[in-house]
Design an enzyme around this catalytic site. Structure first.
Site, PDB file in Angstrom:
ATOM      1  CG  ASP A  51      -2.053   0.897   1.147  1.00  0.00           C
ATOM      2  OD1 ASP A  51      -1.846   2.120   0.996  1.00  0.00           O
ATOM      3  OD2 ASP A  51      -3.192   0.399   1.174  1.00  0.00           O
ATOM      4  CE1 TYR A 141      -9.647  10.195  -8.752  1.00  0.00           C
ATOM      5  CE2 TYR A 141     -10.790  11.703 -10.231  1.00  0.00           C
ATOM      6  CZ  TYR A 141      -9.801  10.767 -10.005  1.00  0.00           C
ATOM      7  OH  TYR A 141      -8.961  10.396 -11.031  1.00  0.00           O
ATOM      8  CG  ASN A 170     -13.647  11.601 -19.010  1.00  0.00           C
ATOM      9  OD1 ASN A 170     -13.548  12.817 -19.172  1.00  0.00           O
ATOM     10  ND2 ASN A 170     -14.320  11.086 -18.019  1.00  0.00           N
TER      11      ASN A 170
HETATM   12  P1  NAD Z   1      -6.943   1.707 -11.761  1.00  0.00           P
HETATM   13  O1  NAD Z   1      -7.875   1.481 -10.608  1.00  0.00           O
HETATM   14  O2  NAD Z   1      -7.005   0.730 -12.892  1.00  0.00           O
HETATM   15  O3  NAD Z   1      -5.455   1.818 -11.243  1.00  0.00           O
HETATM   16  C1  NAD Z   1      -5.134   2.257  -9.949  1.00  0.00           C
HETATM   17  C2  NAD Z   1      -4.146   1.254  -9.373  1.00  0.00           C
HETATM   18  O4  NAD Z   1      -3.744   1.722  -8.078  1.00  0.00           O
HETATM   19  C3  NAD Z   1      -4.745  -0.138  -9.179  1.00  0.00           C
HETATM   20  O5  NAD Z   1      -3.859  -1.099  -9.695  1.00  0.00           O
HETATM   21  C4  NAD Z   1      -4.888  -0.276  -7.658  1.00  0.00           C
HETATM   22  O6  NAD Z   1      -4.777  -1.613  -7.226  1.00  0.00           O
HETATM   23  C5  NAD Z   1      -3.765   0.621  -7.170  1.00  0.00           C
HETATM   24  N1  NAD Z   1      -4.002   1.176  -5.842  1.00  0.00           N
HETATM   25  C6  NAD Z   1      -5.124   1.769  -5.376  1.00  0.00           C
HETATM   26  N2  NAD Z   1      -4.941   2.160  -4.108  1.00  0.00           N
HETATM   27  C7  NAD Z   1      -3.673   1.827  -3.768  1.00  0.00           C
HETATM   28  C8  NAD Z   1      -2.898   1.973  -2.598  1.00  0.00           C
HETATM   29  N3  NAD Z   1      -3.408   2.549  -1.482  1.00  0.00           N
HETATM   30  N4  NAD Z   1      -1.621   1.513  -2.588  1.00  0.00           N
HETATM   31  C9  NAD Z   1      -1.105   0.902  -3.690  1.00  0.00           C
HETATM   32  N5  NAD Z   1      -1.789   0.733  -4.833  1.00  0.00           N
HETATM   33  C10 NAD Z   1      -3.064   1.193  -4.877  1.00  0.00           C
HETATM   34  O7  NAD Z   1      -7.219   3.202 -12.291  1.00  0.00           O
HETATM   35  P2  NAD Z   1      -6.702   3.986 -13.575  1.00  0.00           P
HETATM   36  O8  NAD Z   1      -7.891   4.410 -14.337  1.00  0.00           O
HETATM   37  O9  NAD Z   1      -5.608   3.215 -14.246  1.00  0.00           O
HETATM   38  O10 NAD Z   1      -6.087   5.285 -12.900  1.00  0.00           O
HETATM   39  C11 NAD Z   1      -4.678   5.489 -12.756  1.00  0.00           C
HETATM   40  C12 NAD Z   1      -4.445   6.916 -12.299  1.00  0.00           C
HETATM   41  O11 NAD Z   1      -4.920   7.840 -13.296  1.00  0.00           O
HETATM   42  C13 NAD Z   1      -5.183   7.285 -11.016  1.00  0.00           C
HETATM   43  O12 NAD Z   1      -4.343   8.095 -10.239  1.00  0.00           O
HETATM   44  C14 NAD Z   1      -6.384   8.055 -11.509  1.00  0.00           C
HETATM   45  O13 NAD Z   1      -6.867   8.951 -10.535  1.00  0.00           O
HETATM   46  C15 NAD Z   1      -5.793   8.768 -12.711  1.00  0.00           C
HETATM   47  N6  NAD Z   1      -6.790   9.187 -13.696  1.00  0.00           N
HETATM   48  C16 NAD Z   1      -7.528   8.265 -14.374  1.00  0.00           C
HETATM   49  C17 NAD Z   1      -8.447   8.696 -15.327  1.00  0.00           C
HETATM   50  C18 NAD Z   1      -9.290   7.723 -16.109  1.00  0.00           C
HETATM   51  O14 NAD Z   1     -10.085   8.163 -16.953  1.00  0.00           O
HETATM   52  N7  NAD Z   1      -9.165   6.412 -15.938  1.00  0.00           N
HETATM   53  C19 NAD Z   1      -8.619  10.061 -15.562  1.00  0.00           C
HETATM   54  C20 NAD Z   1      -7.855  10.974 -14.830  1.00  0.00           C
HETATM   55  C21 NAD Z   1      -6.930  10.520 -13.909  1.00  0.00           C
END
Ligand code: NAD
Length: 306
Positions: A51, A141, A170
């Site tokens: 974590d 968020y 997105n």
């Molecule tokens: P995702 O949930 O697929 O990836 C997040 C990863 O972080 C997961 O593998 C999860 O297991 C891990 N994780 C969560 N909490 C954790 C913790 N406390 N310690 C260690 N690992 C942890 O999401 P994603 O869509 O790939 O997002 C990745 C990043 O991009 C995030 O920071 C998200 O906020 C950002 N983001 C995503 C989008 C989108 O459209 N998907 C848009 C803007 C920003």
């Protein structure tokens, strides 16, 4: 370069890790697998199940001595952040502070932070929003991501840490999670591939700016390999509404029935699109995958992983 990727078992983080490895970098992934999957982790990456809020994080960073950290681990669910703002802040704010502190102790040069252009600006005054648009998040968020940027900026002033925040619009593509900011693409994929009508909440005129995941991964690579610093929007500037998205995806799979309309969800942002002109000018980044091509690749992925 040695690069530590938090959240590398997730949707975007796994694509970032793939691209770093393909470009000769050595990758260590730290992920607690709360939403990420082991199957997403590239074979050539080292992996530590941990974590980012853990006290032992500093030992991992000190031992690895990475040149840079890509911070993608996060609580990503906008609705969950509204239901449980404390948990959201715990992961997205305290996790980032712990990581930045570990980076300073270990002498890491740069952190590239995954921020959000979809949730940080709130209801926009103009379209597409550039980085000067006021930040008025309408979810915790969005607030926790903005707070992360403020912390990195302060770490930079106090300790000289270099940082980049990439504010994605997105993001959609293979391996995406239905709970993320472009979750609708994963949800429609699931329904259409089971020959079910897409479900649209409200009139379906809500717009989003859909950017393909490999374009986002490339922005991360460019941010870590160059000297740039600061905040950059990463999006297409193109607004697509939910009805148009459903129609495009239906056309790709050859599904002819009309979508089902359900009552609107309260508090949903109406329009969103961001201007990535600064990323183009300062890091020579622009999106390369158009929506139709990206949706085709995404549907193909979900078809193979039904
Ligand atoms: P995702 O949930 O697929 O990836 C997040 C990863 O972080 C997961 O593998 C999860 O297991 C891990 N994780 C969560 N909490 C954790 C913790 N406390 N310690 C260690 N690992 C942890 O999401 P994603 O869509 O790939 O997002 C990745 C990043 O991009 C995030 O920071 C998200 O906020 C950002 N983001 C995503 C989008 C989108 O459209 N998907 C848009 C803007 C920003």
């Amino acid at each position: 370069m040695k690069v530590l990727v938090t959240g590398g078992a997730g949707f975007i983080g796994s694509h970032v890790s793939d691209m770093l490895i393909a470009n000769g970098h050595e990758v260590l992934i730290v992920d607690n697998l709360s939403s990420g999957k082991r199957s997403n982790i590239p074979k050539a990456a080292d992996f530590m199940e941990m974590d980012v809020c853990s006290e032992s994080l500093v030992d991992v960073v000190r031992q690895m001595q990475p040149g840079a950290i890509m911070h993608l681990a996060a609580q990503i669910d906008v609705r969950k952040s509204v239901e449980d703002p404390v948990f959201d802040a715990h992961v997205n704010v305290l996790g980032l502070v712990r990581l930045a502190q570990a980076a300073m102790v270990a002498g890491v040069e740069k952190i590239v932070f995954s921020s959000t252009g979809g949730a940080i600006y709130g209801e926009q005054d103009f379209f597409p929003a550039d980085e000067h648009h006021p930040c008025r998040p309408v979810s915790f968020y969005g607030a926790s991501k903005l707070c992360g940027e403020v912390y990195l900026d302060t770490f930079s002033r106090v300790f000289g840490l270099k940082w980049v925040a990439l504010r994605y619009s997105n993001v959609y593509g293979p391996r995406q999670d239905p709970h993320g900011e472009a979750g609708v693409v994963a949800i429609f994929s699931g329904r259409l591939l089971h020959a079910q009508r897409p479900r649209i909440y409200g009139d379906g005129l809500q717009t989003r700016d859909y950017v393909f995941v490999t374009d986002v991964a490339r922005a991360n690579l460019m941010a870590v390999e160059s000297d740039i610093q600061g905040v950059f929007n990463i999006g297409t500037g193109i607004e697509t509404n939910v009805c148009e998205l459903a129609a495009l995806m239906s056309k790709i799979v050859g599904f002819n029935e009309k979508p089902e309309h359900l009552p609107a969800k309260a508090g949903e942002q109406m329009r969103s699109s961001i201007d990535a002109g600064k990323a183009h000018r300062e890091m020579d980044w622009k999106p390369e995958v158009d929506l139709m091509t990206g949706l085709g690749k995404t549907l193909e992925y979900f078809r193979n992983h039904l």
